[in-house]
Design an enzyme around this catalytic site. Structure first.
Site, PDB file in Angstrom:
ATOM      1  N   PRO A   1      24.387 -12.862 -10.082  1.00 48.84           N
ATOM      2  CA  PRO A   1      25.803 -13.223 -10.265  1.00 48.84           C
ATOM      3  C   PRO A   1      26.781 -12.051 -10.331  1.00 48.84           C
ATOM      4  O   PRO A   1      27.985 -12.276 -10.294  1.00 48.84           O
ATOM      5  CB  PRO A   1      25.795 -13.973 -11.601  1.00 48.84           C
ATOM      6  CG  PRO A   1      24.563 -13.549 -12.299  1.00 48.84           C
ATOM      7  CD  PRO A   1      23.569 -13.136 -11.265  1.00 48.84           C
TER       8      PRO A   1
ATOM      9  N   ASP B   1      27.908 -10.963   1.592  1.00 47.41           N
ATOM     10  CA  ASP B   1      28.982 -11.929   1.375  1.00 47.41           C
ATOM     11  C   ASP B   1      30.033 -11.417   0.409  1.00 47.41           C
ATOM     12  O   ASP B   1      29.828 -10.445  -0.291  1.00 47.41           O
ATOM     13  CB  ASP B   1      28.397 -13.194   0.735  1.00 47.41           C
ATOM     14  CG  ASP B   1      27.733 -14.081   1.757  1.00 47.41           C
ATOM     15  OD1 ASP B   1      28.019 -13.927   2.948  1.00 47.41           O
ATOM     16  OD2 ASP B   1      26.926 -14.940   1.345  1.00 47.41           O
TER      17      ASP B   1
ATOM     18  N   LYS C   1      34.716 -11.335   4.691  1.00 43.63           N
ATOM     19  CA  LYS C   1      36.114 -11.422   5.107  1.00 43.63           C
ATOM     20  C   LYS C   1      36.303 -10.778   6.473  1.00 43.63           C
ATOM     21  O   LYS C   1      35.545  -9.927   6.909  1.00 43.63           O
ATOM     22  CB  LYS C   1      37.013 -10.765   4.075  1.00 43.63           C
ATOM     23  CG  LYS C   1      36.693  -9.319   3.753  1.00 43.63           C
ATOM     24  CD  LYS C   1      37.786  -8.784   2.847  1.00 43.63           C
ATOM     25  CE  LYS C   1      37.587  -7.336   2.483  1.00 43.63           C
ATOM     26  NZ  LYS C   1      36.857  -7.008   1.328  1.00 43.63           N
TER      27      LYS C   1
ATOM     28  N   GLY D   1      25.234 -13.681  -2.993  1.00 41.11           N
ATOM     29  CA  GLY D   1      25.513 -13.800  -4.423  1.00 41.11           C
ATOM     30  C   GLY D   1      24.603 -14.845  -5.061  1.00 41.11           C
ATOM     31  O   GLY D   1      24.248 -15.840  -4.427  1.00 41.11           O
ATOM     32  N   GLY D   2      24.191 -14.604  -6.313  1.00 42.37           N
ATOM     33  CA  GLY D   2      23.373 -15.577  -7.031  1.00 42.37           C
ATOM     34  C   GLY D   2      22.026 -15.753  -6.377  1.00 42.37           C
ATOM     35  O   GLY D   2      21.376 -14.792  -5.989  1.00 42.37           O
ATOM     36  N   ASP D   3      21.614 -17.008  -6.210  1.00 40.93           N
ATOM     37  CA  ASP D   3      20.385 -17.315  -5.494  1.00 40.93           C
ATOM     38  C   ASP D   3      20.750 -17.856  -4.116  1.00 40.93           C
ATOM     39  O   ASP D   3      21.633 -18.716  -3.998  1.00 40.93           O
ATOM     40  CB  ASP D   3      19.576 -18.366  -6.262  1.00 40.93           C
ATOM     41  CG  ASP D   3      18.286 -18.678  -5.533  1.00 40.93           C
ATOM     42  OD1 ASP D   3      17.287 -18.015  -5.820  1.00 40.93           O
ATOM     43  OD2 ASP D   3      18.306 -19.554  -4.635  1.00 40.93           O
TER      44      ASP D   3
ATOM     45  N   THR E   1      20.664 -17.313 -10.272  1.00 38.97           N
ATOM     46  CA  THR E   1      21.851 -18.072  -9.873  1.00 38.97           C
ATOM     47  C   THR E   1      22.931 -17.952 -10.953  1.00 38.97           C
ATOM     48  O   THR E   1      22.631 -17.886 -12.148  1.00 38.97           O
ATOM     49  CB  THR E   1      21.510 -19.548  -9.605  1.00 38.97           C
ATOM     50  OG1 THR E   1      22.736 -20.230  -9.311  1.00 38.97           O
ATOM     51  CG2 THR E   1      20.869 -20.230 -10.819  1.00 38.97           C
TER      52      THR E   1
ATOM     53  N   MET F   1      31.838 -23.838  -7.457  1.00 39.35           N
ATOM     54  CA  MET F   1      32.929 -24.024  -6.490  1.00 39.35           C
ATOM     55  C   MET F   1      33.875 -25.137  -6.934  1.00 39.35           C
ATOM     56  O   MET F   1      34.370 -25.907  -6.116  1.00 39.35           O
ATOM     57  CB  MET F   1      32.369 -24.373  -5.096  1.00 39.35           C
ATOM     58  CG  MET F   1      31.515 -23.262  -4.512  1.00 39.35           C
ATOM     59  SD  MET F   1      30.866 -23.665  -2.894  1.00 39.35           S
ATOM     60  CE  MET F   1      29.451 -24.660  -3.317  1.00 39.35           C
TER      61      MET F   1
ATOM     62  N   GLY G   1      31.548 -14.340 -14.289  1.00 34.82           N
ATOM     63  CA  GLY G   1      30.439 -14.211 -15.232  1.00 34.82           C
ATOM     64  C   GLY G   1      29.538 -13.029 -14.929  1.00 34.82           C
ATOM     65  O   GLY G   1      29.278 -12.721 -13.771  1.00 34.82           O
TER      66      GLY G   1
HETATM   67  N1  SAH Z   1      24.446 -18.866  -4.496  1.00 35.27           N
HETATM   68  C1  SAH Z   1      25.379 -18.722  -5.574  1.00 35.27           C
HETATM   69  C2  SAH Z   1      26.462 -19.784  -5.572  1.00 35.27           C
HETATM   70  C3  SAH Z   1      27.355 -19.757  -4.368  1.00 35.27           C
HETATM   71  S1  SAH Z   1      28.649 -20.936  -4.453  1.00 35.27           S
HETATM   72  C4  SAH Z   1      24.630 -18.719  -6.902  1.00 35.27           C
HETATM   73  O1  SAH Z   1      23.445 -19.040  -6.952  1.00 35.27           O
HETATM   74  O2  SAH Z   1      25.238 -18.345  -7.904  1.00 35.27           O
HETATM   75  C5  SAH Z   1      29.942 -19.976  -5.145  1.00 35.27           C
HETATM   76  C6  SAH Z   1      30.243 -20.429  -6.549  1.00 35.27           C
HETATM   77  O3  SAH Z   1      29.332 -19.862  -7.456  1.00 35.27           O
HETATM   78  C7  SAH Z   1      31.594 -19.989  -7.059  1.00 35.27           C
HETATM   79  O4  SAH Z   1      32.615 -20.837  -6.627  1.00 35.27           O
HETATM   80  C8  SAH Z   1      31.405 -20.073  -8.552  1.00 35.27           C
HETATM   81  O5  SAH Z   1      31.500 -21.389  -8.990  1.00 35.27           O
HETATM   82  C9  SAH Z   1      29.965 -19.654  -8.683  1.00 35.27           C
HETATM   83  N2  SAH Z   1      29.836 -18.225  -9.031  1.00 35.27           N
HETATM   84  C10 SAH Z   1      29.282 -17.261  -8.308  1.00 35.27           C
HETATM   85  N3  SAH Z   1      29.300 -16.087  -8.967  1.00 35.27           N
HETATM   86  C11 SAH Z   1      29.884 -16.334 -10.152  1.00 35.27           C
HETATM   87  C12 SAH Z   1      30.183 -15.541 -11.294  1.00 35.27           C
HETATM   88  N4  SAH Z   1      29.901 -14.233 -11.331  1.00 35.27           N
HETATM   89  N5  SAH Z   1      30.766 -16.140 -12.350  1.00 35.27           N
HETATM   90  C13 SAH Z   1      31.057 -17.452 -12.328  1.00 35.27           C
HETATM   91  N6  SAH Z   1      30.800 -18.235 -11.278  1.00 35.27           N
HETATM   92  C14 SAH Z   1      30.216 -17.697 -10.208  1.00 35.27           C
END
Ligand code: SAH
Length: 502
Positions: free
Chosen positions: A12, A35, A57, A88-90, A118, A171, A200
């Site tokens: 994250p 991304d 972008k 980002g995330g998973d 995630t 989202m 976060g």
């Molecule tokens: N694959 C990602 C999610 C992608 S969708 C995952 O597993 O986290 C993008 C959404 O993830 C954003 O709109 C937001 O809701 C959330 N998100 C991603 N990073 C975040 C962060 N650092 N803090 C809070 N929400 C986050």
């Protein structure tokens, strides 16, 4: 050679949340396709030699379409490159990771996937929300709050309410009022604890907690923006007690670190560990003066010297490359004793198998001069910065010690990001600016401009000489308890806690 694609979850935001395997893949990458949501701190881990492709972008500010991303992954891997696709995330949690791998599978390209933390769980955790808890929630549901263009939200709110589990919407910032309305209409208790966590796990993380029915008003008041999570469920009530991240001593503080590029790492890391948002401004970098005939001549006659004095790691580096360039090695030093101005310089010697015989208690030219004056009987060779302070040679001269003072490296001022930083400094967007030497002060002032408004931040200085230089330029200063990096971090913590008045 055949290329391959490794799909890597970046987590994250906090770079410490990247997996060990993910980091290994990243360090071996030739091409990295990333991304918008991958944090700058994670992007910093991309090796210098790797080519970066930003698909988050474009010039028009529209993201690169998915079909084009798939095509880039195919082209780069089929050209034989080791490609890391960083998300980002998973990658498989609302990350379209599955779609990208399908394309690769169909084209017969080798691929693998390294899961990430995630945000649905990681950002919640940094916000003090455990997504399950034996007393409060026995299931977790991750839902997208994104509606297709022009369409209404397609969420079965009744089903969600029936689960009694923790609901995490990704989202969903724009649709948040509609989500809250949907849940209430489906019979959820308006007093259900809810929260939003913005950015976060990043230093600027903000959390907004409220009862479900009050969440839209509270979020509007705090101006919560994307990226943010919406969390709904009793577990949110625990955040007040468990929000450890917000309680770090430097949470919410923004600090500009002005060390030379090669040496910024440790200070920045230590400040980040305490929760600060660190912006590195490598306003100076050092460059060895090579070839350096004066140094070569002195090194030919090393036996004439009793002491060799270094006032910076860059001096040690320049000395070493000169010596090696002459086809010689550490044995050339014979009985010559070594003086280092401080621990970083001492470490640069250690890295070459050499131990400093003298490191003054206080890391500055005057103290090094005084310490050398006490010990030296024979000739001293100083290998220093071109613009080094006169305090050191003055102290030796005053003690009647013979010495040669040879400039072996110079400081180059780097102004590339200066304008943008000046605007931020003048707008009060930095709490502190750290200075670890008088030359970082000079580099900083000349980069942002001597006429800038320096009144909106405090300069945290490593020692009195550095502070004097900063005060001369109109910067308000505080000095660390000792001339050491950890003392600077401590100073920031104390100031942040309000133990010293500003
Ligand atoms: N694959 C990602 C999610 C992608 S969708 C995952 O597993 O986290 C993008 C959404 O993830 C954003 O709109 C937001 O809701 C959330 N998100 C991603 N990073 C975040 C962060 N650092 N803090 C809070 N929400 C986050």
């Amino acid at each position: 050679m055949a290329g391959k694609v490794t799909l890597v979850g970046a987590g994250p935001g906090d770079p410490g949340l990247l997996t060990v395997k993910g980091l290994r893949a990243l360090l071996g990458a030739e091409v990295v396709v990333y991304d918008r949501l991958v944090s700058p701190a994670v992007l910093e881990l991309i090796p210098d030699g790797a080519r970066r492709i930003d698909v988050g972008k474009e010039a028009s500010h529209h993201p690169v379409p998915q079909a084009r991303i798939n095509q880039i992954l195919l082209e780069e891997s089929q050209a034989g490159h080791n490609v890391v696709r960083l998300k980002g995330g998973d990658p498989f949690v609302f990350g379209r990771g599955g779609e990208e791998l399908e394309t690769l599978a169909r084209a017969g390209v080798a691929f693998s996937e390294i899961p990430g933390v995630t945000s649905a769980i990681g950002a919640a955790a940094y916000g003090g929300v455990p997504v399950t808890h034996r007393d409060y929630a026995s299931s977790l549901h991750i839902i997208t709050g994104h509606a297709r263009e022009g369409a209404a939200l397609d969420i079965d709110f009744e089903a969600l309410v029936r689960t009694k589990g923790t609901l995490v919407f990704l989202m969903g910032v724009t649709a948040m009022p509609a989500i809250v309305k949907g849940l209430l209409a489906a019979g959820m208790d308006p007093a259900t604890p809810a929260a939003m966590v913005e950015r976060g796990t990043l230093p600027g993380q903000r959390r907004c907690g409220a009862a479900l029915a009050a969440l839209p008003a509270r979020a509007a008041e705090m101006e919560i923006h994307s990226p943010a999570l919406i969390i709904v469920g009793s577990v949110c009530a625990l955040a007040e007690e468990l929000c450890w991240f917000e309680r770090l001593p430097l949470h919410g503080r923004r600090i500009l670190v002005t060390r030379p590029r090669e040496r910024a790492g440790t200070l920045s890391d230590a400040l980040r560990e305490q929760g600060a948002e660190v912006v590195e401004f490598p306003c100076i970098r050092t460059e060895p003066i090579l070839p350096c005939p004066a140094m070569e001549r002195a090194l030919e006659q090393l036996a004439d010297y009793e002491w060799l004095g270094f006032t910076g790691a860059a001096g040690v580096e320049a000395f070493w490359s000169c010596l090696r360039g002459m086809g010689r090695d550490a044995r050339a030093l014979g009985n010559v004793k070594l003086a280092a101005i401080g621990s970083a310089t001492g470490k640069a010697l250690e890295a070459r198998g050499l131990t400093a015989d003298l490191i003054p208690e206080i890391c500055d030219g005057a103290h090094m001069g005084a310490a050398l004056a006490k010990k030296a009987a024979g000739r001293v060779l100083l290998l220093r910065a071109e613009e080094g302070s006169p305090a050191l040679p003055d102290a030796l001269a005053a003690a009647g010690i013979a010495f040669d003072d040879i400039p072996v490296y110079r400081t180059i001022h780097d102004n590339s990001r200066a304008r943008e930083l000046r605007t931020e400094l003048e707008a009060g967007r930095f709490d502190y600016v750290t200075f670890t030497s008088a030359s970082t002060v000079r580099g900083f002032v000349s980069a942002v401009g001597p006429d800038a408004d320096f009144s909106r931040f405090l300069g945290l200085c490593i020692g009195p000489q550095t502070a004097k230089e900063a005060e001369k330029r109109g910067i308000r200063v505080r000095i660390g308890g000792r001339a050491a990096i950890d003392a600077l971090v401590e100073l920031a913590e104390n100031l942040s806690a309000g133990e010293q008045d500003l």
